[in-house]
Design a protein around this motif. Structure first.
Motif, PDB file in Angstrom:
ATOM      1  N   GLN A 167       0.271  20.014  -0.491  1.00 31.47           N
ATOM      2  CA  GLN A 167      -0.028  18.658  -0.008  1.00 31.47           C
ATOM      3  C   GLN A 167      -1.089  17.984  -0.874  1.00 31.47           C
ATOM      4  O   GLN A 167      -2.111  18.582  -1.199  1.00 31.47           O
ATOM      5  CB  GLN A 167      -0.495  18.692   1.446  1.00 31.47           C
ATOM      6  N   TYR A 168      -0.809  16.740  -1.234  1.00 29.68           N
ATOM      7  CA  TYR A 168      -1.721  15.948  -2.057  1.00 29.68           C
ATOM      8  C   TYR A 168      -2.656  15.172  -1.140  1.00 29.68           C
ATOM      9  O   TYR A 168      -2.234  14.544  -0.180  1.00 29.68           O
ATOM     10  CB  TYR A 168      -0.912  14.992  -2.930  1.00 29.68           C
ATOM     11  N   HIS A 169      -3.940  15.226  -1.464  1.00 32.95           N
ATOM     12  CA  HIS A 169      -4.963  14.496  -0.721  1.00 32.95           C
ATOM     13  C   HIS A 169      -5.712  13.604  -1.710  1.00 32.95           C
ATOM     14  O   HIS A 169      -6.646  14.059  -2.374  1.00 32.95           O
ATOM     15  CB  HIS A 169      -5.947  15.449  -0.030  1.00 32.95           C
TER      16      HIS A 169
ATOM     17  N   LEU B 130      -3.051   6.331   5.316  1.00 30.42           N
ATOM     18  CA  LEU B 130      -3.739   5.860   4.113  1.00 30.42           C
ATOM     19  C   LEU B 130      -3.432   4.390   3.818  1.00 30.42           C
ATOM     20  O   LEU B 130      -4.264   3.685   3.266  1.00 30.42           O
ATOM     21  CB  LEU B 130      -3.353   6.708   2.903  1.00 30.42           C
ATOM     22  N   ALA B 131      -2.244   3.943   4.214  1.00 24.45           N
ATOM     23  CA  ALA B 131      -1.846   2.553   3.981  1.00 24.45           C
ATOM     24  C   ALA B 131      -2.414   1.604   5.029  1.00 24.45           C
ATOM     25  O   ALA B 131      -2.240   0.398   4.919  1.00 24.45           O
ATOM     26  CB  ALA B 131      -0.326   2.444   3.941  1.00 24.45           C
ATOM     27  N   GLY B 132      -3.064   2.171   6.052  1.00 22.80           N
ATOM     28  CA  GLY B 132      -3.743   1.332   7.034  1.00 22.80           C
ATOM     29  C   GLY B 132      -3.124   1.261   8.412  1.00 22.80           C
ATOM     30  O   GLY B 132      -3.604   0.515   9.269  1.00 22.80           O
TER      31      GLY B 132
ATOM     32  N   ASN C 208       0.828  -1.215   0.000  1.00 21.67           N
ATOM     33  CA  ASN C 208       0.000   0.000   0.000  1.00 21.67           C
ATOM     34  C   ASN C 208       0.860   1.261   0.000  1.00 21.67           C
ATOM     35  O   ASN C 208       0.575   2.214  -0.724  1.00 21.67           O
ATOM     36  CB  ASN C 208      -0.940   0.014   1.208  1.00 21.67           C
ATOM     37  N   VAL C 209       1.915   1.264   0.824  1.00 17.77           N
ATOM     38  CA  VAL C 209       2.807   2.425   0.895  1.00 17.77           C
ATOM     39  C   VAL C 209       3.437   2.679  -0.472  1.00 17.77           C
ATOM     40  O   VAL C 209       3.445   3.815  -0.960  1.00 17.77           O
ATOM     41  CB  VAL C 209       3.892   2.226   1.983  1.00 17.77           C
TER      42      VAL C 209
END
Length: 102
Positions: free
Chosen positions: A98-100, A29-31, A7-8
């Motif tokens: 920053q990216y969301h 985000l990767a959990g 995921n990362v």
């Protein structure tokens, strides 16, 4: 490779040019929201192999986290080359860059 690591890698590969994400943001985000240091380890050990845009990952305060040396300048120049404004002490405006992912 663990699902978290996969995921990362996927998240980092998808950071668009001219944007940045933080280690903690990627971990969440990767959990695993408390695994920012694990993101650092993954970047360090897998950036070349997976051709990750490692320069787009910064710390939660909006700074380039590397020491002021060759790697710091490499990240600085890569970000500036993508249009990211880097201020004093390697500071990047997270509100602007920053990216969301949605």
């Amino acid at each position: 490779m663990t699902p978290f690591t996969e995921n990362v890698i996927s998240i980092i590969k998808n950071i668009p040019e001219g944007k940045v994400m933080t280690y903690g943001q990627i971990a969440a985000l990767a959990g695993s929201p408390r695994a920012a240091r694990q993101v650092v380890r993954i970047l360090h050990s897998m950036s070349r192999k997976h051709r990750l845009p490692w320069h787009r990952v910064i710390n939660a305060q909006g700074h380039i986290a590397l020491r002021y040396d060759e790697s710091y300048h490499e990240q600085l120049f890569a970000l500036e080359g993508e249009g990211v404004e880097v201020g004093l002490n390697g500071r990047i405006d997270l509100e602007k860059y920053q990216y969301h992912p949605s």
